[in-house]
Enzyme design. Structure first.
Site, short mmCIF file in Angstrom:
data_model
loop_
_atom_site.label_atom_id
_atom_site.label_comp_id
_atom_site.label_asym_id
_atom_site.label_seq_id
_atom_site.Cartn_x
_atom_site.Cartn_y
_atom_site.Cartn_z
N ARG A 86 -18.10 -5.89 8.93
CA ARG A 86 -18.26 -7.29 9.32
C ARG A 86 -18.19 -7.47 10.83
O ARG A 86 -18.89 -8.29 11.41
CB ARG A 86 -17.17 -8.13 8.64
N SER A 130 1.62 6.99 4.11
CA SER A 130 1.66 5.71 3.41
C SER A 130 2.01 4.57 4.37
O SER A 130 3.09 4.53 4.96
CB SER A 130 2.70 5.76 2.28
N ARG A 131 1.11 3.61 4.50
CA ARG A 131 1.37 2.46 5.38
C ARG A 131 2.51 1.61 4.84
O ARG A 131 3.33 1.10 5.61
CB ARG A 131 0.10 1.62 5.51
N ASN A 132 2.57 1.43 3.52
CA ASN A 132 3.63 0.60 2.95
C ASN A 132 5.00 1.26 3.13
O ASN A 132 5.98 0.59 3.46
CB ASN A 132 3.34 0.35 1.48
N ALA A 175 -6.39 8.22 2.54
CA ALA A 175 -7.71 8.20 3.15
C ALA A 175 -7.95 9.42 4.04
O ALA A 175 -9.02 10.04 3.99
CB ALA A 175 -7.89 6.91 3.96
N LYS A 208 2.65 -0.27 -7.00
CA LYS A 208 3.21 0.90 -6.30
C LYS A 208 3.34 0.64 -4.80
O LYS A 208 4.21 1.21 -4.14
CB LYS A 208 2.40 2.14 -6.60
N VAL A 229 -3.94 -2.34 7.02
CA VAL A 229 -3.28 -3.29 6.12
C VAL A 229 -2.23 -2.59 5.27
O VAL A 229 -2.49 -1.52 4.70
CB VAL A 229 -4.32 -3.96 5.20
N ASP A 268 0.02 7.78 -8.27
CA ASP A 268 -0.11 6.99 -7.05
C ASP A 268 1.25 6.53 -6.55
O ASP A 268 1.47 6.42 -5.33
CB ASP A 268 -1.01 5.78 -7.34
N LYS A 321 -6.51 -2.27 -3.51
CA LYS A 321 -5.40 -2.50 -4.43
C LYS A 321 -4.55 -3.68 -3.97
O LYS A 321 -4.28 -3.82 -2.79
CB LYS A 321 -4.52 -1.24 -4.51
#
Length: 333
Positions: free
Chosen positions: A32, A253-255, A139, A190, A279, A243, A106
């Site tokens: 975008r 893991s970003r989270n 990723a 998760k 994100v 997962d 997700k």
């Protein structure tokens, strides 16, 4: 040559584009933002994928939706769930009605609680041609071509089989499932648990605590998933426990990194800023997940604790004490 279009130029969309090109598919990567698209087109490198190989020359990176979607055998939707409704509304006039759309993001939408496939179905006004791709897949590792496995779920077995055949390779083994709901609930939940796991590790609470957290969190996820109509085997599979383990324990893991940052004393805004624009979907999903559980009479105390911590209502160590001193019960309940 088979062709796919990937909507979303984040780390995951770019990694899937790289994977698909390696399998011999023609690939359009649709973004975008003109500035990011031009950067990807000129450098062939994504800033959120350090150490990944360049995006293959065969991947056409573009902002031209009509050209990107034309002739595609499938669309992989890699836009975050929170932005999916708006972006789909913008693009729906260019998406061919007969082209399958595979949700690869997700989470649960704020305000509505919709899963990604539900947003796709309602915005595009279709009841068929929708699937979901989920599983333990960082990723960066997918972009590097390291072996991984995931699951493609659709109520249309022919569709899930075609997507499975399209994207499987010697480095990506895909399985099929009819359980779209269970796969999406597991994938959304998760991320919330991974924030809690980051807090546990950041506070040096030990490996016993981490094991207890993940085991009881899986029980919560399974309870909610079954209540909503998911299949039991989904939660012991790649989209469920697979997962969960990856996202809650892996350094990519970003989270989990959000939880680690909060444990170090950073504010939530500071923790999110440290992700460099990527994100952490568990943050907005946490409150939606907890509300969904309450509406269906399902206890999810770990999810509720994450919501309380993120909102600043309770310090992390106090949340741990509350969880550990809840009323005693049978394990299976």
């Amino acid at each position: 040559m088979k062709r796919i279009t990937i909507a979303g130029t984040g780390a995951w969309g770019t990694a899937l584009a790289t994977h698909a090109a390696r399998t011999g598919l023609g690939v359009s990567l649709l973004g975008r933002r003109p500035d990011l698209v031009e950067r990807l087109r000129s450098t062939r490198l994504h800033p959120a994928l350090p150490g990944a190989p360049p995006i293959p020359d065969g991947v056409d990176v573009s902002t031209d939706a009509e050209a990107a979607f034309a002739g595609a055998d499938a669309i992989l939707w890699c836009v975050s769930v929170q932005a999916t409704g708006q972006e789909l509304s913008r693009l729906k006039g260019t998406i061919p009605q007969g082209t399958p759309v595979v949700a690869a993001s997700k989470g649960l939408e704020l305000g509505t609680g919709r899963r990604t496939t539900e947003v796709i179905r309602q915005v595009l006004g279709r009841d068929s041609g929708i699937a979901v791709l989920s599983g333990p897949t960082f990723a960066l590792e997918v972009a590097r071509g390291l072996p991984a496995a995931a699951v493609v779920a659709s109520i249309d077995e022919e569709l899930s089989a075609s997507i499975q055949a399209l994207l499987s390779s010697p480095t990506m083994r895909l399985y099929r499932s009819p359980d779209v709901l269970g796969v999406e609930i597991a994938g959304a939940s998760k991320n919330v648990v991974a924030i809690a796991a980051g807090l546990v590790d950041g506070l040096s609470l030990g490996q016993n605590t981490r094991a207890a957290l993940l085991t009881r969190a899986l029980a919560e996820i399974r309870r909610l998933g079954l209540k909503l109509g998911g299949a039991p085997e989904t939660f012991s599979g790649l989209a469920g426990v697979g997962d969960l383990i990856l996202t809650a324990t892996g350094d990519l893991s970003r989270n989990r990194r959000v939880g680690l940052a909060l444990a170090s004393g950073k504010t939530l805004d500071e923790a999110l800023a440290s992700l460099g624009g990527e994100v952490a979907e568990g943050v907005p999903t946490a409150s939606v997940l907890a509300q969904l559980a309450r509406e269906h009479g399902v206890e999810m105390p770990i999810a509720e604790a994450v919501v309380a911590i993120l909102s600043g209502r309770i310090p992390p160590l106090d949340a741990v004490t509350r969880l550990m001193t809840r009323g005693l019960k049978e394990e299976a309940r």
